[in-house]
Design an enzyme around this catalytic site. Structure first.
Site, PDB file in Angstrom:
ATOM      1  N   ILE A   1       0.870  -1.168   0.000  1.00  0.00           N
ATOM      2  CA  ILE A   1       0.000   0.000   0.000  1.00  0.00           C
ATOM      3  C   ILE A   1       0.910   1.221   0.000  1.00  0.00           C
ATOM      4  O   ILE A   1       2.045   1.168   0.453  1.00  0.00           O
ATOM      5  CB  ILE A   1      -0.995   0.023   1.182  1.00  0.00           C
ATOM      6  CG1 ILE A   1      -0.267   0.008   2.540  1.00  0.00           C
ATOM      7  CG2 ILE A   1      -1.967  -1.135   1.094  1.00  0.00           C
ATOM      8  CD1 ILE A   1      -1.218   0.132   3.733  1.00  0.00           C
ATOM      9  N   ASP A   2       0.420   2.316  -0.535  1.00  0.00           N
ATOM     10  CA  ASP A   2       1.237   3.512  -0.673  1.00  0.00           C
ATOM     11  C   ASP A   2       1.656   4.059   0.691  1.00  0.00           C
ATOM     12  O   ASP A   2       0.987   3.852   1.705  1.00  0.00           O
ATOM     13  CB  ASP A   2       0.464   4.602  -1.419  1.00  0.00           C
ATOM     14  CG  ASP A   2       0.240   4.264  -2.884  1.00  0.00           C
ATOM     15  OD1 ASP A   2       0.972   3.401  -3.406  1.00  0.00           O
ATOM     16  OD2 ASP A   2      -0.667   4.859  -3.493  1.00  0.00           O
ATOM     17  N   LYS A   3       2.745   4.822   0.666  1.00  0.00           N
ATOM     18  CA  LYS A   3       3.232   5.470   1.880  1.00  0.00           C
ATOM     19  C   LYS A   3       2.161   6.361   2.500  1.00  0.00           C
ATOM     20  O   LYS A   3       2.003   6.401   3.721  1.00  0.00           O
ATOM     21  CB  LYS A   3       4.478   6.287   1.547  1.00  0.00           C
ATOM     22  CG  LYS A   3       5.110   7.008   2.718  1.00  0.00           C
ATOM     23  CD  LYS A   3       6.384   7.720   2.295  1.00  0.00           C
ATOM     24  CE  LYS A   3       7.061   8.417   3.463  1.00  0.00           C
ATOM     25  NZ  LYS A   3       8.343   9.057   3.043  1.00  0.00           N
TER      26      LYS A   3
ATOM     27  N   HIS B   1      -1.062   2.922  -7.555  1.00  0.00           N
ATOM     28  CA  HIS B   1      -1.819   4.176  -7.460  1.00  0.00           C
ATOM     29  C   HIS B   1      -3.211   4.082  -8.098  1.00  0.00           C
ATOM     30  O   HIS B   1      -3.843   5.111  -8.361  1.00  0.00           O
ATOM     31  CB  HIS B   1      -1.064   5.340  -8.113  1.00  0.00           C
ATOM     32  CG  HIS B   1       0.233   5.693  -7.453  1.00  0.00           C
ATOM     33  ND1 HIS B   1       0.551   5.323  -6.153  1.00  0.00           N
ATOM     34  CD2 HIS B   1       1.297   6.399  -7.916  1.00  0.00           C
ATOM     35  CE1 HIS B   1       1.751   5.791  -5.858  1.00  0.00           C
ATOM     36  NE2 HIS B   1       2.238   6.432  -6.898  1.00  0.00           N
TER      37      HIS B   1
ATOM     38  N   ARG C   1      -6.214   6.040  -6.414  1.00  0.00           N
ATOM     39  CA  ARG C   1      -5.981   7.478  -6.403  1.00  0.00           C
ATOM     40  C   ARG C   1      -6.154   8.071  -7.805  1.00  0.00           C
ATOM     41  O   ARG C   1      -6.775   9.126  -7.976  1.00  0.00           O
ATOM     42  CB  ARG C   1      -4.590   7.764  -5.851  1.00  0.00           C
ATOM     43  CG  ARG C   1      -4.412   7.307  -4.409  1.00  0.00           C
ATOM     44  CD  ARG C   1      -2.946   7.229  -3.999  1.00  0.00           C
ATOM     45  NE  ARG C   1      -2.312   8.554  -4.020  1.00  0.00           N
ATOM     46  CZ  ARG C   1      -1.011   8.740  -3.839  1.00  0.00           C
ATOM     47  NH1 ARG C   1      -0.210   7.690  -3.640  1.00  0.00           N
ATOM     48  NH2 ARG C   1      -0.508   9.956  -3.861  1.00  0.00           N
TER      49      ARG C   1
END
Length: 256
Positions: free
Chosen positions: A58-60, A178, A181
């Site tokens: 998962i993204d930062k 991503h 998003r």
């Protein structure tokens, strides 16, 4: 390496653990692995004497559920479930401006643009909304053919409608980098606080995207289906004033 949460603090946010896996509720602002000049979960664990293997990413900027294998012999079978899309993932997000329908599907291919940024593999003007519940897509003839593109599919359910924002449950059918998003931003509903896509005049704060639920088959435990969940923290709901009470209630109702 910059300072941040220590491994003991991160490990205390355990959602589930057995002999094969560890599931943590990761705070926003820390990477799972691969950071060159900052800290990440894997290196913090290693420094504390614990070797872990991320099953997914998962993204930062994203908080929430992250699954890590304790040994390589468990890792391969779990990553295959993500690759073969038998693992089920659900996120929650707060988007602006609000006004999305109760359910919808975003079927937009992704590609890599300039400076490595992920984008839709077509012009924004080619995106069409059709059907009820609606689907956002582009005609096949509008998809860029000069770059490699990746079919990408997201479904959503609206859990709460605030005056200027929506709380969504998101299900990424594909798991592109991503994806959530980019999909939401390109149909005009960027995730609140997203450093790449949110409105520039938005108050600084965390990105309102949280890895909420995850289901995988535990082959090491007779094949039973593990249903994991990580509750969003107060900082998630604080991104929109007034969301602190109806937001958690909407998540509780969504479980029923």
């Amino acid at each position: 390496m910059t300072s941040g949460p220590d491994w003991a603090t991160l490990r205390a946010a355990c959602c589930y653990e057995d002999e094969a896996v560890l599931a943590l509720n990761k705070p926003a602002g820390i990477s799972v692995m691969g950071e060159r000049h900052d800290t990440d979960l894997v290196r913090l664990a290693e420094a504390a004497g614990e070797t872990l293997y991320p099953v997914h990413r998962i993204d930062k900027v994203t908080s929430g559920l992250i699954l890590l294998a304790k040994e390589l012999r468990f890792h391969g079978g779990l990553t295959r479930q993500f690759a073969q899309r038998t693992a089920a993932k659900q996120y929650v997000a707060v988007v602006r401006p609000g006004g999305l329908p109760e359910r919808g599907t975003i079927d937009l291919p992704l590609s890599t643009g300039r400076k490595g940024r992920i984008r839709i593999a077509a012009d924004r003007a080619a995106i069409e909304q059709h059907g009820d519940p609606p689907t956002w897509s582009v005609p096949e003839t509008a998809v860029f053919d000069q770059v490699r593109n990746y079919p990408s599919l997201t479904t959503f359910r609206r859990l709460l409608q605030a005056p200027d924002a929506d709380l969504l449950e998101l299900s990424p059918v594909t798991g592109r980098r991503h994806q959530l998003r980019v999909h939401l931003a390109w149909i005009g509903y960027a995730i609140v606080g997203d450093p790449l896509f949110a409105a520039r005049d938005e108050p600084a704060g965390r990105t309102a995207l949280h890895s909420w639920r995850l289901a995988v088959d535990a082959d090491w435990a007779g094949g039973r289906r593990l249903q994991l969940e990580a509750e969003p923290g107060p900082d998630f709901f604080a991104v929109v004033p007034g969301l602190d009470t109806p937001g958690p209630a909407a998540l509780s109702a969504a479980r029923d």
